[in-house]
Structure formats: C-alpha cells, structure tokens
Scaffold this active site. Structure first.
Site, short mmCIF file in Angstrom:
data_model
loop_
_atom_site.label_atom_id
_atom_site.label_comp_id
_atom_site.label_asym_id
_atom_site.label_seq_id
_atom_site.Cartn_x
_atom_site.Cartn_y
_atom_site.Cartn_z
N SER A 194 0.83 -1.21 0.00
CA SER A 194 0.00 0.00 0.00
C SER A 194 0.87 1.26 0.00
O SER A 194 1.60 1.51 -0.95
CB SER A 194 -0.96 -0.04 1.20
N HIS A 203 -8.25 -4.86 -0.27
CA HIS A 203 -7.03 -4.17 0.12
C HIS A 203 -6.75 -4.43 1.60
O HIS A 203 -7.63 -4.33 2.44
CB HIS A 203 -7.17 -2.66 -0.10
N ASP A 259 -10.34 -3.32 -4.32
CA ASP A 259 -9.33 -2.37 -3.86
C ASP A 259 -9.39 -1.12 -4.72
O ASP A 259 -9.28 -1.19 -5.94
CB ASP A 259 -7.95 -3.03 -3.98
#
Length: 315
Positions: A163, A288, A258
């Site tokens: 991320s 995610h 996501d």
C-alpha cells in the site's frame, strides 16, 4: 469491473462491519493508529521463530529513523553474507508501524530465506510529504552503505512494501535509478498507491470500497500531501515519472476489491512496456489489506509464499 469476494474475505469484511469500528476518517490520526494496532491481534497469523530480531537506529538529518532487523534461521548465505529486503509498511502514510507488520516481515524472512529490515518512516499529518519519502530513501541508502556490517550481500539487495509502503518502494526505486544507487536487485509492490490523482475506475466502483473505502483513502491523501501540486510530483505519485526504464525487476500484486487496483495494474503494465521484468499477481476475490491477515485469509499466506519464492529467484 465486477468483484465477488472470496467466501473467507466476505466473512472477514462482515465481521469488521458488525464490530462497529469507527471509520478512520471520523478519528484523529493517533486514534486511528490505536485502532489499527489493535486489529492485528485478530488478523495476524502466528509469528514464525527467527534466529534474531533486533532494533536498529538509522541516522538521518532530522535525527534517527527507527527500524527492525529480522534474521531467519536458515538464510541463503554466500561468503557469509545474505540477501536482504528493506520493507516499508502500509497504512496510508498515517497509520502503521514496525509492530503492525512484524509478523509479515518475519514470514518474508523465512519464506525468502533472507534478512528483512523494516523501516519506521515518519507519519503524517505530523510529518507531511515528502518526509516519508525522504526517510525511505535515506534508510535504503544507509542499509546499502552498511550492508557488510549487517551481514547483507549488497549485490542481492531488494526493497518492498504494501500500500503506502508499495508507493515508497516505487519512489525509492526511481530515486536509486536517477541518483546513482544504491543498486537494487528487485522491488516488491503489494497493492501499491501509484497515482494521487485517483482518477482510475477502481476509485469509484462501489465494489472496491471495502475496508480501504473511497472516503478513507481521501482522508489519508489529505493528511499526507501538503498541497494539490504534490499530486503531480513523482515522489508522491511514482506513476507520474515519465520514464520507467532501467528500474529493477518488479513483483506487483493487486486485489480485486481495492480502490488502488487499476493504478497498480497500469503501473505493472507500464513497467513491462519499459522493458522491466515484471511478475504480476492478481487476487480477484480479496480486498485491500488482506496481505497481513494470514490468520483469517489463507490467500495472504499464499501471497507471502509466492513473494518469497520470487525473491529467491532473484539469486
């Protein structure tokens, strides 16, 4: 793009909803960090045993960057030195720390049989862009410069993160290419944030607003960036770099549910078009953040294992 969560991912998502946890964007940054830190006890798998785990203090212009070194029991040593992965944790540049990603760093050390160094870069909003970027670059340079003392083979030196950490990984790779090093053997981009314009389709699809919701990702962005112009700076949005040629081999992972899915997919495609060797893995039924949830989501452990195998394949 239609998204159907895997049954286990759907069950985890339902449990989070029923728990009544407040949305991060309704909290202060310190409150959000506390909630995120607590969640790991329910989602992280059992930590594997390692030969050694120890704190590091990386010198930087502003003082010290805290870090943690992980040495597995059976590293792939050559002439007494092991390959290494410098890891940048996720959390939207606002939450997350060494502890939130402790287990996954241990897993990567074991699966890839290498040394992992996790970097606790400065967080926003107390330290806005480009503080995290500066820390990631500085930490990478320091580890490379002190590789032998750390037991690391500088020729087998990779970077990675999830991320926000995937974002920093991409930025560090670009900075190393354009700033005469250090030499990086590979980059692991786990559902990376690559473009703060947030105009890709997955940023508006209802099916992608799962845990990392469309509103919370904007909350992260607003905490991290100092001004609208930062969106166009490649140090914030590595996809804004005009040329991706000459970057290290990449492993790019995306998830179906996501908001960052499409920009990660596009970045992988652009790397490949630029002649960079790319291994691309998509988990269509996961959301995610699943990568650290191996206690509840078997696909997380599959991802860790596959990344470990890829890192081994680098040499």
């Amino acid at each position: 793009m239609p998204v159907v969560l895997d049954p286990d991912a759907a069950a985890v998502y339902k449990a989070f909803q029923e728990a009544g946890r407040p949305a991060y964007e309704t909290l202060t940054a310190p409150e959000a960090r506390a909630y995120y830190a607590q969640a790991r006890f329910a989602t992280n798998p059992e930590p594997p045993e390692l030969a050694r785990v120890a704190p590091l203090a990386i010198p930087a212009p502003h003082g010290v960057i805290p870090a943690r070194i992980y040495l597995p029991k059976d590293p792939r040593r050559q002439n007494g030195l092991s390959p290494a992965l410098v890891f940048f944790h996720g959390g939207g540049w606002v939450i997350g720390d060494l502890d939130s990603h402790d287990v996954v760093c241990r897993q990567l050390a074991v699966e890839a049989a290498l040394i992992v160094i996790s970097v606790d870069y400065r967080l926003a909003p107390e330290h806005k862009f480009p503080a995290a970027t500066e820390d990631a670059i500085a930490a990478t340079k320091w580890v490379a410069a002190n590789a032998r003392e750390l037991g690391i083979d500088a020729a087998r030196f990779s970077i990675g993160g999830d991320s926000a950490g995937g974002n920093l990984t991409g930025v560090v790779a670009l900075a190393a290419r354009d700033g005469n090093g250090p030499a990086i053997a590979g980059q692991v981009l786990i559902y990376p944030a690559t473009d703060f314009a947030m105009t890709h389709g997955s940023h508006s699809e209802p099916e992608t607003s799962v845990l990392l919701t469309h509103s919370v990702i904007r909350w992260f962005r607003d905490h991290y960036l100092s001004a609208a112009a930062d969106i166009h700076d490649w140090r914030a949005s590595p996809a804004r770099a005009e040329n991706l040629a000459g970057l290290p081999p990449a492993y790019v992972l995306t998830a179906g549910a996501d908001p960052l899915r499409d920009e990660g997919d596009e970045y992988a495609a652009r790397l490949k078009q630029a002649g960079v060797p790319v291994t691309y893995k998509h988990f269509p039924g996961q959301f995610h953040g699943f990568f650290t949830m191996g206690k509840l989501l078997p696909q997380a452990n599959v991802a860790v294992s596959e990344i470990g195998a890829w890192l081994k394949g680098l040499g």
